[in-house]
Enzyme design. Structure first.
Site, PDB file in Angstrom:
ATOM      1  CG  ASP A 277      -1.739   1.205   1.377  1.00  0.00           C
ATOM      2  OD1 ASP A 277      -2.445   1.548   0.407  1.00  0.00           O
ATOM      3  OD2 ASP A 277      -1.699   1.832   2.452  1.00  0.00           O
TER       4      ASP A 277
ATOM      5  CG  ASP B  46      -1.430   7.592   0.265  1.00  0.00           C
ATOM      6  OD1 ASP B  46      -0.324   8.049  -0.059  1.00  0.00           O
ATOM      7  OD2 ASP B  46      -2.438   7.666  -0.459  1.00  0.00           O
TER       8      ASP B  46
END
Length: 182
Positions: free
Chosen positions: A4, A6
Site C-alpha cells: 500500500d 499512503d
C-alpha cells in the site's frame, strides 16, 4: 511484495495531491532492499479516490509516483510497478464514478500486477495499514501483514502484524530467502 502507498510506504496524509506531500516512512528502505535481495518484486497497489473526488488529476498522480520512485531509488530501492485505482462509487468526477474490481478491498490491482509482471500470488505478501489492504491480499491469495495501528475491523485477520514497514522482516521470518516470488 504488494505494498500500500499512503500510511505504509509514505507517511499518512489526507488525500495527498502534490509530490512534496509524499514523505517516506522512516527506516523503510533497508527492509525493502532486503526484500528485493530475496527476490521479491516490489509493487505499489493504491486506492487514489482523490482523482474521483476532483482533488487532483492524472498528471499530478503521475508526478507524485515519479517522486515516490525517485525517493526510493535514491536509497537503492526499485519499484517493479505502481498500480492505482482512481474509482469511487460516489465520485464527483463522472468518469471515475463506479464500483470496480480494482479498488481495494477487491483484488483487481493485485491480479493485474501479478499477470503483468508474472508474479506468483501464493508466494507473495500484501502489506498495508488498513482492513481493505488485508482483505484485498486475502482475496488475491497472498499472505498479509498489517502495519501500524490500522484496524482490520471485521476483515479476516492478517497473517501477521508489524508496528511499521521497517519491522516487516522481523514479523515475517519465514519469507523465502531464495528463489524469486515471481
Amino acid at each position: 511484495m504488494f505494498l500500500d502507498r499512503d500510511g505504509t510506504l509514505t507517511q499518512p496524509r489526507h488525500y495527498p495531491s502534490h509530490p512534496d506531500q509524499l514523505v517516506l516512512q522512516p527506516g523503510i528502505c533497508t527492509p525493502l532492499r532486503a526484500l528485493q535481495e530475496r527476490g521479491f518484486a516490489l509493487v505499489v497497489v493504491t486506492n487514489q479516490s482523490g482523482l474521483a473526488r476532483g482533488l487532483f488529476d492524472l498528471a499530478a498522480l503521475d508526478t507524485m509516483h515519479r517522486r515516490l520512485r525517485y525517493l526510493l531509488h535514491r536509497q537503492g530501492v526499485r519499484l517493479d510497478g505502481i498500480y492505482a485505482c482512481p474509482h469511487h462509487p460516489r465520485a464527483v468526477v463522472r468518469q471515475y464514478r463506479r464500483i470496480c474490481p480494482c479498488r481495494k478491498p477487491s483484488p483487481g490491482m493485485l491480479h493485474s500486477a501479478a499477470h503483468d509482471l508474472g508474479l506468483d500470488v501464493t508466494r507473495s505478501w500484501m502489506i498495508g495499514d488498513s482492513a481493505c489492504d488485508i482483505v484485498a491480499g486475502r482475496r488475491a491469495g497472498t499472505r498479509t501483514v498489517l502495519v501500524g495501528h490500522g484496524s482490520t475491523g471485521n476483515a479476516q485477520h492478517p497473517v501477521t502484524t508489524a508496528r511499521a514497514l521497517r519491522h516487516v522482516l522481523h514479523a515475517v521470518p519465514d519469507t523465502p530467502a531464495t528463489g524469486p516470488a515471481r
